[in-house]
Design an enzyme around this catalytic site. Structure first.
Site, PDB file in Angstrom:
ATOM      1  N   ASN A 158     -36.118 -20.433  57.093  1.00 17.01           N
ATOM      2  CA  ASN A 158     -36.793 -19.260  57.663  1.00 17.01           C
ATOM      3  C   ASN A 158     -36.294 -17.920  57.117  1.00 17.01           C
ATOM      4  OD1 ASN A 158     -34.397 -19.388  59.069  1.00 17.01           O
ATOM      5  ND2 ASN A 158     -35.306 -19.026  61.078  1.00 17.01           N
ATOM      6  N   THR A 184     -35.164 -26.534  50.622  1.00 18.75           N
ATOM      7  CA  THR A 184     -36.217 -26.823  49.637  1.00 18.75           C
ATOM      8  C   THR A 184     -37.332 -25.783  49.752  1.00 18.75           C
ATOM      9  OG1 THR A 184     -35.647 -29.132  49.510  1.00 18.75           O
ATOM     10  CG2 THR A 184     -37.884 -28.558  48.869  1.00 18.75           C
ATOM     11  N   GLU A 253     -24.782 -22.182  62.709  1.00 18.33           N
ATOM     12  CA  GLU A 253     -25.763 -21.655  63.652  1.00 18.33           C
ATOM     13  C   GLU A 253     -26.928 -22.628  63.643  1.00 18.33           C
ATOM     14  OE1 GLU A 253     -29.011 -20.155  64.873  1.00 18.33           O
ATOM     15  OE2 GLU A 253     -28.753 -18.618  63.323  1.00 18.33           O
ATOM     16  N   CYS A 287     -34.499 -18.777  65.040  1.00 17.46           N
ATOM     17  CA  CYS A 287     -33.544 -19.338  66.025  1.00 17.46           C
ATOM     18  C   CYS A 287     -33.496 -18.437  67.245  1.00 17.46           C
ATOM     19  CB  CYS A 287     -32.138 -19.416  65.456  1.00 17.46           C
ATOM     20  SG  CYS A 287     -32.077 -19.882  63.763  1.00 17.46           S
TER      21      CYS A 287
HETATM   22  O1  G3P Z   1     -33.396 -18.059  62.765  1.00 14.59           O
HETATM   23  C1  G3P Z   1     -32.292 -17.502  62.221  1.00 14.59           C
HETATM   24  C2  G3P Z   1     -31.693 -16.360  63.000  1.00 14.59           C
HETATM   25  O2  G3P Z   1     -30.583 -15.911  62.331  1.00 14.59           O
HETATM   26  C3  G3P Z   1     -32.681 -15.285  63.374  1.00 14.59           C
HETATM   27  O3  G3P Z   1     -32.460 -14.018  62.883  1.00 14.59           O
HETATM   28  O4  G3P Z   1     -33.025 -11.656  62.505  1.00 14.59           O
HETATM   29  O5  G3P Z   1     -34.799 -13.215  63.274  1.00 14.59           O
HETATM   30  O6  G3P Z   1     -33.003 -12.541  64.816  1.00 14.59           O
HETATM   31  P1  G3P Z   1     -33.371 -12.785  63.385  1.00 14.59           P
END
Ligand code: G3P
Length: 478
Positions: A158, A184, A253, A287
């Site tokens: 992502n 990938t 994470e 996340c």
């Molecule tokens: O999904 C990964 C995480 O680090 C999200 O980052 O910047 O979308 O809060 P952000």
């Protein structure tokens, strides 16, 4: 085969001796967009050997010089934002504007890291012995931070660029060498990013980027004896890695089920705006996305109405058109999301919109009256589907949040800062946002998950510190 992107080792772009490649499927067209090399275990061995020796010299390179190179790489990265963003659009269907933002944010992260590094790595400690019982003032202890050695970075699909540099930059400024295994989907964006570091002129072998199948080189990389630290962002694989890894520091994470607790006195327009942004940005594939709304029953109808109105305005379509909702990363991901939706349907959730899917494209969906027996109440869809659970007390909301096996972030909306502080204290998550949706950034903030959400803490300062060890020298006076 000229069509296959080369991997990066020893300061050069190379073809794998395997003669095989891995296809990257464009989530929108569902056709092969790019191909990358399927590296072999032997190639990984070579990369590790070179990384080990390159690190020794790099650790002796003055800190200010290391910082200078990182600043250079950051500038080159920003200059090349357009072609890198283009890869993100094609490989992971990130909306065009967000793709550019990711690259710019990454350049800023690298520069910040260089600045922070020269400050915190340029300082050590001085201790004297007579503060501990039984000791005279005869021992002087000097401490400094030394690198760990070879850092293995494994970012997720992502943020293939941002979550790669958030590992690369701290590792390098601290004097480590770096082996990158990109996801990938996102590998070509990552290779382009690595090219910017190449152009900046880092020493040969200090940075490598190996691509390939997880089944072939995944465990081999994470269990490799030359690796001195693993920084991983992703899913459950992280739990498996942590069990197999050697006696080395791990930074991980691994996702979340970020709860949004809404109290009766909250500004519901602000809440609705944050739920839509937090829940549906990049189609929920973050996340830190809002993954469950826990709202007090008395205001639930009003809030759901406001969120519904905003969801109706989201644009759905290809990332090239900068639509809000774009195809999710893969067919299997879309199938998984659909499974959660069907389970909720069967168990009686209220569908605020009709469920609609075309290929990997899933229309945004708000599910009201979700109950704890539904999978969506606990599982992470990583897609544009958001459950609402109605609660009759704040305690019920806190209880649901804490019953999750995840503990990344959470948020609480209320006009009462005292209540917000107490709720923040009670929520078992690495971060609680008051009156805003969860988010990792700004990238220098500490970022950490409790329970299955991770190990250690990220953020620029914490990552630099994590990628070093304390070395002491004790001067003994006669
Ligand atoms: O999904 C990964 C995480 O680090 C999200 O980052 O910047 O979308 O809060 P952000």
């Amino acid at each position: 085969d000229g069509d296959v992107f080369k991997y990066y080792a020893d300061g050069e772009w190379k073809k794998s001796s395997s003669g095989k490649s891995v296809a990257i499927i464009n989530p929108t067209t569902r056709k092969t967009q790019y191909k990358v090399q399927a590296c072999t275990q032997e190639e990984v061995n070579k990369v590790m050997e070179i990384a080990k020796s390159a690190q020794k010299l790099w650790a002796k390179t003055p800190l200010w010089k290391r910082a200078e190179l990182l600043h250079k790489a950051a500038a080159i990265l920003k200059e090349h934002k357009a072609p890198i963003a283009e890869c993100l659009v094609k490989e992971i269907a990130k909306p065009a504007k967000d793709a550019v933002t990711e690259v710019v944010r990454s350049g800023d992260l690298v520069s910040y890291c260089a600045e922070e590094g020269v400050r915190i790595l340029g300082e050590g400690k001085f201790l004297v012995s007579d503060s501990f019982p039984g000791n005279e003032r005869t021992k002087y202890c000097l401490t400094s931070k030394i690198p760990l050695g070879v850092v293995l970075a494994i970012p997720p699909f992502n943020y293939p660029v941002n979550l790669a540099v958030s590992k690369i930059a701290p590792a390098l400024i601290a004097g480590n060498s770096l082996v990158l295994k990109p996801p990938t989907q996102g590998a070509v964006a990552a290779l382009h990013m690595v090219h910017c570091f190449h152009l900046a002129g880092f020493p040969k072998g200090l940075i490598s980027c190996v691509t390939g199948k997880g089944s072939e080189i995944g465990d081999f990389l994470t269990m490799h004896p030359a690796v001195n630290c693993i920084s991983f962002t992703g899913g459950d694989t992280g739990i498996a890695i942590s069990k197999k890894a050697g006696m080395i520091p791990l930074q991980m994470e691994l996702g979340g089920k970020d709860a949004c607790i809404v109290l009766e006195d909250a500004d519901l327009d602000l809440v609705a705006a944050n739920i839509v942004k937090g829940g549906f940005s990049y189609s929920g594939q973050r996340c830190t996305a809002v993954k469950v709304v826990l709202v007090m029953e008395s205001i639930a109808d009003t809030l759901v109405g406001k969120v519904k109105a905003k969801v109706a305005k989201l644009t759905v379509g290809p990332p090239e058109n900068d639509c809000d909702i774009t195809p999710v990363v893969s067919e299997s991901s879309a199938n998984f999301i659909e499974g959660l939706v069907m389970d909720a349907k069967q168990k009686g959730a209220t569908f605020c919109q009709e469920y609609k899917r075309e290929g990997n494209l899933i229309w945004p969906l708000l599910l009201d009256n979700v109950r704890p027996d539904m999978r969506i109440a606990w599982e992470e869809p990583f897609g544009p589907v958001l459950p609402v659970i109605r609660i009759s007390s704040v305690e019920e909301g806190i209880h649901h949040c804490n019953a999750s096996n995840f503990g990344l972030q959470g948020c609480v909306f209320t006009a009462d800062i005292n209540k917000a502080m107490l709720i923040s204290d009670a929520m078992e998550t690495g971060t609680v946002q008051i009156n805003s949706a969860p988010a990792r950034g700004p990238d220098h903030f500490p970022f950490q998950g409790l329970k299955d959400s991770g190990i250690g803490s990220q953020g620029i300062t914490n990552s630099i510190t994590m990628m070093t060890k304390i070395k002491s020298t004790v001067i003994n006076l006669p």
